[in-house]
Design a protein around this motif. Sequence first.
Motif, PDB file in Angstrom:
ATOM      1  N   GLU A 151      27.646  51.217  42.561  1.00 47.01           N
ATOM      2  CA  GLU A 151      27.187  52.599  42.408  1.00 47.01           C
ATOM      3  C   GLU A 151      28.002  53.369  41.372  1.00 47.01           C
ATOM      4  O   GLU A 151      27.729  54.545  41.128  1.00 47.01           O
ATOM      5  N   ARG A 152      28.989  52.731  40.775  1.00 44.47           N
ATOM      6  CA  ARG A 152      29.810  53.384  39.745  1.00 44.47           C
ATOM      7  C   ARG A 152      30.199  52.357  38.682  1.00 44.47           C
ATOM      8  O   ARG A 152      31.359  52.084  38.424  1.00 44.47           O
ATOM      9  N   ARG A 153      29.190  51.827  38.062  1.00 45.53           N
ATOM     10  CA  ARG A 153      29.366  50.746  37.089  1.00 45.53           C
ATOM     11  C   ARG A 153      30.284  51.133  35.929  1.00 45.53           C
ATOM     12  O   ARG A 153      30.924  50.281  35.333  1.00 45.53           O
ATOM     13  N   GLU A 154      30.376  52.426  35.634  1.00 44.75           N
ATOM     14  CA  GLU A 154      31.236  52.885  34.534  1.00 44.75           C
ATOM     15  C   GLU A 154      32.717  52.611  34.812  1.00 44.75           C
ATOM     16  O   GLU A 154      33.542  52.635  33.894  1.00 44.75           O
ATOM     17  N   ASP A 155      33.070  52.329  36.059  1.00 47.24           N
ATOM     18  CA  ASP A 155      34.464  52.041  36.407  1.00 47.24           C
ATOM     19  C   ASP A 155      34.840  50.572  36.202  1.00 47.24           C
ATOM     20  O   ASP A 155      36.019  50.227  36.259  1.00 47.24           O
ATOM     21  N   ILE A 156      33.868  49.723  35.987  1.00 47.93           N
ATOM     22  CA  ILE A 156      34.151  48.289  35.905  1.00 47.93           C
ATOM     23  C   ILE A 156      35.063  47.953  34.723  1.00 47.93           C
ATOM     24  O   ILE A 156      36.076  47.264  34.896  1.00 47.93           O
ATOM     25  N   LYS A 157      34.738  48.449  33.546  1.00 51.92           N
ATOM     26  CA  LYS A 157      35.544  48.100  32.370  1.00 51.92           C
ATOM     27  C   LYS A 157      36.994  48.584  32.503  1.00 51.92           C
ATOM     28  O   LYS A 157      37.923  47.793  32.286  1.00 51.92           O
ATOM     29  N   PRO A 158      37.252  49.845  32.876  1.00 45.70           N
ATOM     30  CA  PRO A 158      38.649  50.263  33.042  1.00 45.70           C
ATOM     31  C   PRO A 158      39.392  49.456  34.116  1.00 45.70           C
ATOM     32  O   PRO A 158      40.581  49.182  33.977  1.00 45.70           O
ATOM     33  N   LEU A 159      38.686  49.071  35.183  1.00 48.64           N
ATOM     34  CA  LEU A 159      39.328  48.264  36.219  1.00 48.64           C
ATOM     35  C   LEU A 159      39.683  46.876  35.691  1.00 48.64           C
ATOM     36  O   LEU A 159      40.777  46.358  35.951  1.00 48.64           O
ATOM     37  N   ILE A 160      38.774  46.269  34.949  1.00 49.47           N
ATOM     38  CA  ILE A 160      39.058  44.961  34.341  1.00 49.47           C
ATOM     39  C   ILE A 160      40.281  45.066  33.447  1.00 49.47           C
ATOM     40  O   ILE A 160      41.204  44.249  33.523  1.00 49.47           O
ATOM     41  N   HIS A 192      42.700  47.257  33.505  1.00 51.31           N
ATOM     42  CA  HIS A 192      43.899  47.500  34.311  1.00 51.31           C
ATOM     43  C   HIS A 192      44.436  46.200  34.918  1.00 51.31           C
ATOM     44  O   HIS A 192      45.628  45.898  34.833  1.00 51.31           O
ATOM     45  N   PHE A 193      43.546  45.427  35.546  1.00 49.97           N
ATOM     46  CA  PHE A 193      44.002  44.203  36.209  1.00 49.97           C
ATOM     47  C   PHE A 193      44.464  43.152  35.207  1.00 49.97           C
ATOM     48  O   PHE A 193      45.437  42.440  35.458  1.00 49.97           O
ATOM     49  N   LEU A 194      43.797  43.066  34.066  1.00 48.73           N
ATOM     50  CA  LEU A 194      44.248  42.133  33.027  1.00 48.73           C
ATOM     51  C   LEU A 194      45.638  42.520  32.523  1.00 48.73           C
ATOM     52  O   LEU A 194      46.518  41.664  32.355  1.00 48.73           O
ATOM     53  N   LYS A 195      45.845  43.809  32.289  1.00 47.09           N
ATOM     54  CA  LYS A 195      47.142  44.293  31.811  1.00 47.09           C
ATOM     55  C   LYS A 195      48.240  44.013  32.839  1.00 47.09           C
ATOM     56  O   LYS A 195      49.329  43.544  32.497  1.00 47.09           O
ATOM     57  N   THR A 196      47.938  44.285  34.107  1.00 46.56           N
ATOM     58  CA  THR A 196      48.909  44.061  35.178  1.00 46.56           C
ATOM     59  C   THR A 196      49.281  42.590  35.296  1.00 46.56           C
ATOM     60  O   THR A 196      50.468  42.237  35.360  1.00 46.56           O
ATOM     61  N   LYS A 197      48.288  41.713  35.314  1.00 54.77           N
ATOM     62  CA  LYS A 197      48.553  40.277  35.464  1.00 54.77           C
ATOM     63  C   LYS A 197      49.223  39.701  34.223  1.00 54.77           C
ATOM     64  O   LYS A 197      50.089  38.834  34.325  1.00 54.77           O
TER      65      LYS A 197
END
Length: 166
Positions: free
Chosen positions: A133-142, A144-149
């Motif tokens: 329901e909030r597809r616009e958040d997918i790219k920033p989340l990806i 974030h997690f890539l940067k963290t890992k």
Amino acid sequence: HQASPRHDAAFVAINCGAISEELIESELFGYSEGAFTGAKKGGHPGKFELADKGTLFLDEIGEMPYEMQVKLLRTIQEKAVLRVGSDTPIPINVRIIAATNRNLEEEVKAGRFRVDLYYRINVIVVNIPPLRERREDIKPLIQHFLKTKAAKYEIPIPEIKQEIIE
């Protein structure tokens, strides 16, 4: 928790749905020496005691057995914990954050969640809609997690093609 006045104290999390009905009481409230066979000498503090002056995160609270909800409500109201096998209350000062994927209003209507506990924990509600329901958040989340890992494993941040994100 880290941005709150309680940040110097512990943040303790427990998944209420991942612990058996037999163990959840001793996990939350601890136990006294001799409370049961195999109990540690001197007893053991529960999550409430460990989170004293800090924050206790009750994840999947909607999965908590009904009988345990009574004891949880009592602990919240009394601001004291009673270890299994003890009759001496231990004062606690804990902020509680609860999360669930269930609709607790429906659980209350169905008789699976105590109405008094519902109103006690339902102080500030943060409803987070699912990602679908909030597809616009997918790219920033990806990102974030890539940067963290990448930082954790000391590797360059991998690039993800737009077609994969879509």
